[in-house]
Design a protein around this motif. Sequence first.
Motif, PDB file in Angstrom:
ATOM      1  N   MET A   1       0.641  -1.192  -0.042  1.00  0.00           N
ATOM      2  CA  MET A   1       0.053  -0.045  -0.027  1.00  0.00           C
ATOM      3  C   MET A   1       0.869   1.205  -0.042  1.00  0.00           C
ATOM      4  N   LYS A   2       0.577   2.125  -0.797  1.00  0.00           N
ATOM      5  CA  LYS A   2       1.313   3.454  -1.018  1.00  0.00           C
ATOM      6  C   LYS A   2       0.604   4.427  -0.633  1.00  0.00           C
ATOM      7  N   VAL A   3       1.072   5.532  -0.133  1.00  0.00           N
ATOM      8  CA  VAL A   3       0.102   6.748   0.374  1.00  0.00           C
ATOM      9  C   VAL A   3       0.623   7.981  -0.789  1.00  0.00           C
ATOM     10  N   GLN A   4      -0.504   8.530  -1.324  1.00  0.00           N
ATOM     11  CA  GLN A   4      -0.073   9.373  -2.300  1.00  0.00           C
ATOM     12  C   GLN A   4      -0.826  10.863  -1.612  1.00  0.00           C
ATOM     13  N   LEU A   5      -0.433  11.902  -2.166  1.00  0.00           N
ATOM     14  CA  LEU A   5      -1.129  13.329  -1.832  1.00  0.00           C
ATOM     15  C   LEU A   5      -2.363  13.293  -2.260  1.00  0.00           C
ATOM     16  N   ASN A   6      -3.396  13.792  -1.667  1.00  0.00           N
ATOM     17  CA  ASN A   6      -4.728  14.044  -2.325  1.00  0.00           C
ATOM     18  C   ASN A   6      -4.510  15.344  -2.830  1.00  0.00           C
ATOM     19  N   ALA A   7      -3.980  15.630  -4.063  1.00  0.00           N
ATOM     20  CA  ALA A   7      -3.509  16.756  -4.618  1.00  0.00           C
ATOM     21  C   ALA A   7      -4.838  17.861  -4.833  1.00  0.00           C
ATOM     22  N   GLU A   8      -6.024  17.312  -5.092  1.00  0.00           N
ATOM     23  CA  GLU A   8      -6.959  18.138  -5.120  1.00  0.00           C
ATOM     24  C   GLU A   8      -7.271  19.008  -3.832  1.00  0.00           C
ATOM     25  N   ASN A   9      -7.333  18.264  -2.847  1.00  0.00           N
ATOM     26  CA  ASN A   9      -7.611  18.672  -1.444  1.00  0.00           C
ATOM     27  C   ASN A   9      -6.449  19.733  -1.267  1.00  0.00           C
ATOM     28  N   ILE A  10      -5.283  19.136  -1.273  1.00  0.00           N
ATOM     29  CA  ILE A  10      -3.967  20.121  -0.920  1.00  0.00           C
ATOM     30  C   ILE A  10      -4.014  21.360  -1.890  1.00  0.00           C
ATOM     31  N   ARG A  11      -4.277  21.299  -3.097  1.00  0.00           N
ATOM     32  CA  ARG A  11      -4.235  22.559  -3.750  1.00  0.00           C
ATOM     33  C   ARG A  11      -5.409  23.494  -3.220  1.00  0.00           C
ATOM     34  N   GLU A  12      -6.606  23.048  -2.862  1.00  0.00           N
ATOM     35  CA  GLU A  12      -7.519  23.727  -2.415  1.00  0.00           C
ATOM     36  C   GLU A  12      -7.046  24.589  -0.946  1.00  0.00           C
ATOM     37  N   LEU A  13      -6.493  23.476  -0.129  1.00  0.00           N
ATOM     38  CA  LEU A  13      -5.825  24.114   1.158  1.00  0.00           C
ATOM     39  C   LEU A  13      -4.657  25.200   0.964  1.00  0.00           C
ATOM     40  N   MET A  14      -4.075  24.866   0.133  1.00  0.00           N
ATOM     41  CA  MET A  14      -2.885  25.857  -0.420  1.00  0.00           C
ATOM     42  C   MET A  14      -3.707  27.219  -0.737  1.00  0.00           C
ATOM     43  N   ALA A  15      -4.632  27.201  -1.651  1.00  0.00           N
ATOM     44  CA  ALA A  15      -5.249  28.394  -1.945  1.00  0.00           C
ATOM     45  C   ALA A  15      -6.301  29.225  -1.015  1.00  0.00           C
ATOM     46  N   ARG A  16      -6.794  28.484  -0.075  1.00  0.00           N
ATOM     47  CA  ARG A  16      -7.213  29.161   1.115  1.00  0.00           C
ATOM     48  C   ARG A  16      -6.204  29.713   2.044  1.00  0.00           C
ATOM     49  N   ARG A  17      -5.058  29.152   2.156  1.00  0.00           N
ATOM     50  CA  ARG A  17      -3.904  29.820   2.760  1.00  0.00           C
ATOM     51  C   ARG A  17      -3.080  30.843   1.977  1.00  0.00           C
ATOM     52  N   ASN A  18      -3.493  31.115   0.704  1.00  0.00           N
ATOM     53  CA  ASN A  18      -2.727  31.963  -0.161  1.00  0.00           C
ATOM     54  C   ASN A  18      -1.255  31.378  -0.340  1.00  0.00           C
ATOM     55  N   LEU A  19      -1.169  30.060  -0.277  1.00  0.00           N
ATOM     56  CA  LEU A  19       0.026  29.451  -0.193  1.00  0.00           C
ATOM     57  C   LEU A  19       0.582  29.089  -1.774  1.00  0.00           C
ATOM     58  N   SER A  20       1.466  29.509  -2.502  1.00  0.00           N
ATOM     59  CA  SER A  20       2.267  29.162  -3.774  1.00  0.00           C
ATOM     60  C   SER A  20       2.777  27.759  -3.439  1.00  0.00           C
ATOM     61  N   GLN A  21       3.073  27.247  -4.489  1.00  0.00           N
ATOM     62  CA  GLN A  21       3.910  25.856  -4.449  1.00  0.00           C
ATOM     63  C   GLN A  21       5.316  25.921  -3.915  1.00  0.00           C
ATOM     64  N   ASN A  22       5.902  27.106  -4.270  1.00  0.00           N
ATOM     65  CA  ASN A  22       7.110  27.560  -3.586  1.00  0.00           C
ATOM     66  C   ASN A  22       7.110  27.825  -2.009  1.00  0.00           C
ATOM     67  N   GLY A  23       5.963  28.458  -1.854  1.00  0.00           N
ATOM     68  CA  GLY A  23       5.728  28.906  -0.282  1.00  0.00           C
ATOM     69  C   GLY A  23       5.505  27.610   0.410  1.00  0.00           C
ATOM     70  N   LEU A  24       4.928  26.500   0.101  1.00  0.00           N
ATOM     71  CA  LEU A  24       4.414  25.280   0.459  1.00  0.00           C
ATOM     72  C   LEU A  24       5.946  24.668   0.756  1.00  0.00           C
ATOM     73  N   ALA A  25       6.818  24.787  -0.287  1.00  0.00           N
ATOM     74  CA  ALA A  25       7.986  23.944  -0.400  1.00  0.00           C
ATOM     75  C   ALA A  25       8.846  24.607   0.608  1.00  0.00           C
ATOM     76  N   ILE A  26       8.989  25.926   1.022  1.00  0.00           N
ATOM     77  CA  ILE A  26       9.683  26.483   1.910  1.00  0.00           C
ATOM     78  C   ILE A  26       9.309  26.147   3.197  1.00  0.00           C
ATOM     79  N   LYS A  27       8.017  25.995   3.529  1.00  0.00           N
ATOM     80  CA  LYS A  27       7.373  25.594   4.621  1.00  0.00           C
ATOM     81  C   LYS A  27       7.583  24.037   5.147  1.00  0.00           C
ATOM     82  N   LEU A  28       7.684  23.421   4.057  1.00  0.00           N
ATOM     83  CA  LEU A  28       8.167  21.813   4.272  1.00  0.00           C
ATOM     84  C   LEU A  28       9.844  21.673   4.238  1.00  0.00           C
ATOM     85  N   ASN A  29      10.566  22.566   4.194  1.00  0.00           N
ATOM     86  CA  ASN A  29      11.893  22.409   3.829  1.00  0.00           C
ATOM     87  C   ASN A  29      12.503  21.557   2.748  1.00  0.00           C
ATOM     88  N   THR A  30      11.790  21.876   1.698  1.00  0.00           N
ATOM     89  CA  THR A  30      12.023  21.157   0.441  1.00  0.00           C
ATOM     90  C   THR A  30      12.089  21.806  -0.748  1.00  0.00           C
TER      91      THR A  30
END
Length: 79
Positions: free
Chosen positions: A1-30
């Motif tokens: 069993m593998k675990v995959q991101l629920n991309a649709e929900n993650i993108r929605e959560l990012m939008a609600r927080r006004n987080l870009s992909q780069n901003g999320l990467a910074i928060k996740l240190n990646t």
Amino acid sequence: MKVQLNAENIRELMARRNLSQNGLAIKLNTSSGYISQLLNGIRYPSPEMRKKFQMVFNDADFDDLFLLISKKPAKKRKH
């Protein structure tokens, strides 16, 4: 069993927080490239990375952030 991101929900959560992909990467240190691969289902997040996602999106449940993917059955070989 593998675990995959629920991309649709993650993108929605990012939008609600006004987080870009780069901003999320910074928060996740990646890198933003790695985030892109996760969001596109190319890579699967490690247990450590899943914890980081849960810390950033602490108001979301595990099932909101991730999908459990069963492995494909092995193909039978022809003799």
